[in-house]
Design a protein around this motif. Structure first.
Motif, PDB file in Angstrom:
ATOM      1  N   ALA A 168     -31.831 -40.831 -15.230  1.00  0.00           N
ATOM      2  CA  ALA A 168     -32.268 -39.633 -14.505  1.00  0.00           C
ATOM      3  C   ALA A 168     -33.686 -39.213 -14.887  1.00  0.00           C
ATOM      4  CB  ALA A 168     -31.289 -38.496 -14.761  1.00  0.00           C
ATOM      5  N   GLY A 169     -34.242 -39.829 -15.925  1.00  0.00           N
ATOM      6  CA  GLY A 169     -35.627 -39.529 -16.309  1.00  0.00           C
ATOM      7  C   GLY A 169     -35.776 -38.585 -17.487  1.00  0.00           C
ATOM      8  N   PHE A 170     -34.680 -38.338 -18.236  1.00  0.00           N
ATOM      9  CA  PHE A 170     -34.743 -37.460 -19.397  1.00  0.00           C
ATOM     10  C   PHE A 170     -34.975 -38.262 -20.677  1.00  0.00           C
ATOM     11  CE2 PHE A 170     -32.290 -34.721 -16.490  1.00  0.00           C
ATOM     12  CZ  PHE A 170     -32.990 -33.523 -16.635  1.00  0.00           C
ATOM     13  N   THR A 171     -35.608 -37.622 -21.647  1.00  0.00           N
ATOM     14  CA  THR A 171     -35.790 -38.193 -22.979  1.00  0.00           C
ATOM     15  C   THR A 171     -35.009 -37.354 -23.974  1.00  0.00           C
ATOM     16  OG1 THR A 171     -38.007 -38.991 -22.417  1.00  0.00           O
ATOM     17  CG2 THR A 171     -37.464 -38.792 -24.774  1.00  0.00           C
ATOM     18  N   ILE A 172     -34.114 -37.975 -24.738  1.00  0.00           N
ATOM     19  CA  ILE A 172     -33.301 -37.266 -25.729  1.00  0.00           C
ATOM     20  C   ILE A 172     -34.149 -36.976 -26.960  1.00  0.00           C
ATOM     21  CG2 ILE A 172     -31.284 -37.412 -27.244  1.00  0.00           C
ATOM     22  CD1 ILE A 172     -30.029 -39.286 -25.100  1.00  0.00           C
ATOM     23  N   ILE A 173     -34.174 -35.695 -27.391  1.00  0.00           N
ATOM     24  CA  ILE A 173     -34.988 -35.325 -28.558  1.00  0.00           C
ATOM     25  C   ILE A 173     -34.143 -34.833 -29.736  1.00  0.00           C
ATOM     26  CG2 ILE A 173     -37.062 -34.838 -27.216  1.00  0.00           C
ATOM     27  CD1 ILE A 173     -36.391 -31.852 -27.449  1.00  0.00           C
ATOM     28  N   ASP A 174     -32.883 -34.459 -29.484  1.00  0.00           N
ATOM     29  CA  ASP A 174     -32.020 -34.022 -30.582  1.00  0.00           C
ATOM     30  C   ASP A 174     -30.588 -33.981 -30.064  1.00  0.00           C
ATOM     31  OD1 ASP A 174     -31.243 -33.200 -33.101  1.00  0.00           O
ATOM     32  OD2 ASP A 174     -32.671 -31.534 -33.207  1.00  0.00           O
ATOM     33  N   ARG A 175     -29.641 -33.912 -30.990  1.00  0.00           N
ATOM     34  CA  ARG A 175     -28.240 -33.880 -30.564  1.00  0.00           C
ATOM     35  C   ARG A 175     -27.353 -33.459 -31.719  1.00  0.00           C
ATOM     36  NH1 ARG A 175     -27.935 -39.457 -28.363  1.00  0.00           N
ATOM     37  NH2 ARG A 175     -25.985 -38.724 -27.467  1.00  0.00           N
ATOM     38  N   ASN A 225     -30.516 -34.461 -10.021  1.00  0.00           N
ATOM     39  CA  ASN A 225     -30.923 -33.244  -9.307  1.00  0.00           C
ATOM     40  C   ASN A 225     -31.552 -32.221 -10.241  1.00  0.00           C
ATOM     41  OD1 ASN A 225     -30.239 -33.337  -6.357  1.00  0.00           O
ATOM     42  ND2 ASN A 225     -28.218 -33.891  -7.153  1.00  0.00           N
ATOM     43  N   ALA A 226     -31.150 -32.230 -11.513  1.00  0.00           N
ATOM     44  CA  ALA A 226     -31.715 -31.283 -12.477  1.00  0.00           C
ATOM     45  C   ALA A 226     -33.125 -31.678 -12.907  1.00  0.00           C
ATOM     46  CB  ALA A 226     -30.820 -31.173 -13.705  1.00  0.00           C
ATOM     47  N   ARG A 227     -33.399 -32.969 -12.925  1.00  0.00           N
ATOM     48  CA  ARG A 227     -34.673 -33.449 -13.480  1.00  0.00           C
ATOM     49  C   ARG A 227     -35.905 -32.801 -12.842  1.00  0.00           C
ATOM     50  NH1 ARG A 227     -37.248 -35.049 -17.856  1.00  0.00           N
ATOM     51  NH2 ARG A 227     -37.669 -32.870 -17.317  1.00  0.00           N
ATOM     52  N   PRO A 228     -35.986 -32.653 -11.512  1.00  0.00           N
ATOM     53  CA  PRO A 228     -37.222 -32.123 -10.921  1.00  0.00           C
ATOM     54  C   PRO A 228     -37.504 -30.652 -11.234  1.00  0.00           C
ATOM     55  CG  PRO A 228     -35.928 -33.333  -9.276  1.00  0.00           C
ATOM     56  CD  PRO A 228     -35.051 -33.112 -10.467  1.00  0.00           C
ATOM     57  N   PHE A 229     -36.470 -29.854 -11.540  1.00  0.00           N
ATOM     58  CA  PHE A 229     -36.715 -28.408 -11.657  1.00  0.00           C
ATOM     59  C   PHE A 229     -36.709 -27.888 -13.091  1.00  0.00           C
ATOM     60  CE2 PHE A 229     -32.019 -28.380 -10.683  1.00  0.00           C
ATOM     61  CZ  PHE A 229     -31.566 -27.755 -11.834  1.00  0.00           C
ATOM     62  N   THR A 230     -36.500 -28.752 -14.096  1.00  0.00           N
ATOM     63  CA  THR A 230     -36.422 -28.228 -15.470  1.00  0.00           C
ATOM     64  C   THR A 230     -37.312 -28.987 -16.439  1.00  0.00           C
ATOM     65  OG1 THR A 230     -34.897 -27.478 -17.184  1.00  0.00           O
ATOM     66  CG2 THR A 230     -34.472 -29.658 -16.275  1.00  0.00           C
TER      67      THR A 230
END
Length: 316
Positions: A293-300, A270-275
């Motif tokens: 969910a369609g996110f790409t991790i860039i740091d952690r 649900n977060a993916r479309p709006f951020t």
């Protein structure tokens, strides 16, 4: 002070515990794109030191030189209309063979203070100047000490035992929104508003949301208690209809609001479309869910507190 143009460079010193090191370095990278193990960082990026729970002080560089004598010569042009003092910064990277002891530091401060034209006041100066040796050079400039604003937020009218600490919440807000100018952010699972209080106190344009009416009321009460203004809505993340530049989600996990894996995946989808950007705080590794969910991790990083640890994951 007479008009002396700064060089455009800033030097920051840091203080953090072993447990905080990973989180501190992620915040550093968010602010400055680089990090450092030396607890001193030089950058052309201007950050108010009180924003970070880890920055100890900032020097806005006015003069630099290969030797201390270069600084002594340059400060001859400084003419003060207000009171001042000179501080030899405690954190520096002088090697053991070149270390300057306490008495020598005080003597250097006095020597520079005598060269500057104006009235010195070591107790209540209008302006403090900082002197720091760093990477083989000497730097002198306006000194700004960090104020632990997050400490004021420790005592809230409403609290959860599992809420993020104010230090972690402040760092997470900075990681999500390192430069607040023109950025809109949301915390759609805001709980009692620990992140919201820290973000709003730094001038970040952020709104909150939660499905629990009691914690929404608690979050609003906490925000008002610190004389801050922020919107906190009641409702599920699925009903968010506005687009945001950054989203902070501290994944619900306590006894009353524990999210099942299905709930967690639903929150992320649900977060993916709006951020555009997501900063996720989680006690479990859910990389596979972020990817689904369609996110790409860039740091952690890992935020520790004794044996307890959370992951802070930055995604696009």
């Amino acid at each position: 002070m007479n008009q002396i143009a700064p060089t455009g460079e800033f030097i920051y010193t840091y203080a953090y515990t072993d447990d905080e090191e990973s989180l501190c370095h992620l915040e550093m990278r968010s602010f400055f794109v680089i990090d450092t193990r030396s607890k001193i960082l030089k950058s052309s990026i201007n950050i108010i030191p009180s924003r970070s729970p880890f920055i100890k002080e900032r020097i806005e560089v006015l003069f630099e030189g290969d030797e201390l004598s270069d600084i002594l010569k340059q400060v001859e042009v400084v003419k003060m209309e207000s009171t001042f003092k000179v501080l030899f910064v405690k954190i520096n990277d002088l090697d053991t063979t070149k270390k300057i002891n306490y008495q020598q530091k005080r003597e250097i401060e006095r020597e520079i203070g005598l060269i500057i034209e104006g009235e010195a006041d070591v107790h209540h100066p209008d302006i403090t100047f900082g002197l720091i040796p760093y990477e083989g050079r000497w730097y002198f400039g306006k000194h700004m000490k960090s104020e632990a604003i997050w400490l004021r937020h420790l005592k809230k009218p409403r609290e959860y035992s599992t809420a993020l600490s104010t230090r972690v919440a402040r760092a997470v807000a900075n990681i999500a929104v390192p430069n607040p100018h023109g950025i809109k952010a949301i915390d759609p699972c805001c709980g009692i508003g620990t992140v919201l209080v820290e973000a709003l106190s730094m001038g970040i344009d952020i709104v909150g949301r939660d499905i629990n009416p009691l914690v929404v009321l608690g979050s609003r009460e906490n925000i008002a208690y610190f004389d801050l203004t922020g919107e906190v809505d009641l409702g599920p993340i699925a009903e968010v209809s506005t687009n945001y530049d950054a989203t902070i989600i501290d994944m619900p996990y306590n006894l009353y609001t524990h999210a099942t894996p299905e709930d967690q995946l639903s929150i992320l989808k649900n977060a993916r479309p709006f951020t555009k950007k997501l900063v996720l705080v989680t006690i479990d590794n859910i990389d596979h869910m972020l990817e689904e969910a369609g996110f790409t991790i860039i740091d952690r990083c890992i935020a520790k507190k004794g044996v307890f640890s959370r992951e802070v994951v930055v995604c696009q």
